[in-house]
Design a protein around this motif. Sequence first.
Motif, PDB file in Angstrom:
ATOM      1  N   ASN A 282       0.948  -1.172   0.039  1.00  0.00           N
ATOM      2  CA  ASN A 282       0.104  -0.077   0.101  1.00  0.00           C
ATOM      3  C   ASN A 282       1.060   1.289  -0.018  1.00  0.00           C
ATOM      4  OD1 ASN A 282      -2.294  -1.410  -0.007  1.00  0.00           O
ATOM      5  ND2 ASN A 282      -2.495  -1.226   2.200  1.00  0.00           N
TER       6      ASN A 282
ATOM      7  N   ASN B  48      -5.101   1.193  -4.417  1.00  0.00           N
ATOM      8  CA  ASN B  48      -6.181   2.133  -3.677  1.00  0.00           C
ATOM      9  C   ASN B  48      -7.211   2.800  -4.566  1.00  0.00           C
ATOM     10  OD1 ASN B  48      -4.890   4.306  -5.066  1.00  0.00           O
ATOM     11  ND2 ASN B  48      -3.433   4.724  -3.146  1.00  0.00           N
ATOM     12  N   ASP B  49      -8.124   3.472  -4.346  1.00  0.00           N
ATOM     13  CA  ASP B  49      -9.040   3.774  -5.223  1.00  0.00           C
ATOM     14  C   ASP B  49      -8.721   4.788  -6.395  1.00  0.00           C
ATOM     15  OD1 ASP B  49     -11.218   2.097  -4.153  1.00  0.00           O
ATOM     16  OD2 ASP B  49     -11.958   3.674  -2.817  1.00  0.00           O
TER      17      ASP B  49
ATOM     18  N   LYS C 265      -6.915   2.710  -9.041  1.00  0.00           N
ATOM     19  CA  LYS C 265      -7.875   2.233  -9.715  1.00  0.00           C
ATOM     20  C   LYS C 265      -8.714   2.875 -10.571  1.00  0.00           C
ATOM     21  CE  LYS C 265      -9.000  -1.519  -6.481  1.00  0.00           C
ATOM     22  NZ  LYS C 265      -9.998  -2.038  -5.575  1.00  0.00           N
ATOM     23  N   GLU C 266      -9.020   4.331 -10.318  1.00  0.00           N
ATOM     24  CA  GLU C 266      -9.733   5.162 -11.038  1.00  0.00           C
ATOM     25  C   GLU C 266      -8.824   5.547 -12.347  1.00  0.00           C
ATOM     26  OE1 GLU C 266     -11.019   8.528  -8.843  1.00  0.00           O
ATOM     27  OE2 GLU C 266     -12.108   7.226  -7.530  1.00  0.00           O
TER      28      GLU C 266
ATOM     29  N   LYS D  73       1.133   6.863  -6.997  1.00  0.00           N
ATOM     30  CA  LYS D  73       0.056   7.879  -7.197  1.00  0.00           C
ATOM     31  C   LYS D  73       0.584   9.259  -6.959  1.00  0.00           C
ATOM     32  CE  LYS D  73      -4.035   9.934  -4.874  1.00  0.00           C
ATOM     33  NZ  LYS D  73      -3.242  11.137  -4.673  1.00  0.00           N
TER      34      LYS D  73
END
Length: 192
Positions: free
Chosen positions: A104, A135-136, A139-140, A111
């Motif tokens: 993580n 993490n989101d 993914k986005e 990111k």
Amino acid sequence: ILMNLDEAFALDPLNSNFRIIGRDKELKEILYRIMAGGMLLIECKEGNGKTAMLKYAIDNFRGKGKVIYANAEKLNKRLDIAQLIRKRPKGMILLLDNVHYLSNKNSEKIKYFYDEDRIKSVVFTTPSYSMVNFNDAIKERIGRNVIKLSKLSEEDVLEMIKDRIGNSEMLSDEVIIEVYKDSGNVREVLMK
């Protein structure tokens, strides 16, 4: 500290500079996505070409000094992503193999560096997207940019094996296909 992809392939003669067969559409897509910027995930079972596709990307950007390759399995044990990115120029291309091992902490750093334009493009590989702990935000950014490599056809497997080992009279097409059917893994066929 980190072995580059050419050195990694040199250790495994099965993965040296051979043609990638049966993946023309996917290879064009990888180059397009890298040039456009963004994040891309390549998904397929072990031994069926994910790392070879990353090597193809490196070969196409060779000499430009903007490509970082890392195996996430090794990355988490020895380094963090910041150590790879900090001293590099902006606009790097990150090729991250076996991303299902990514921590993580390193996911957050990717990111951050992507948002800061230190990384222009990221290509991740994994056997299964469901194994990845992104993490989101990542993914986005990946969104629908997922290439699912299908199983190679028997004809493609035969062509690949003959391209790598030569057209041996000792090894019939039937034997090659039988080994492939048993394993479903091109790397395993080459090893056997």
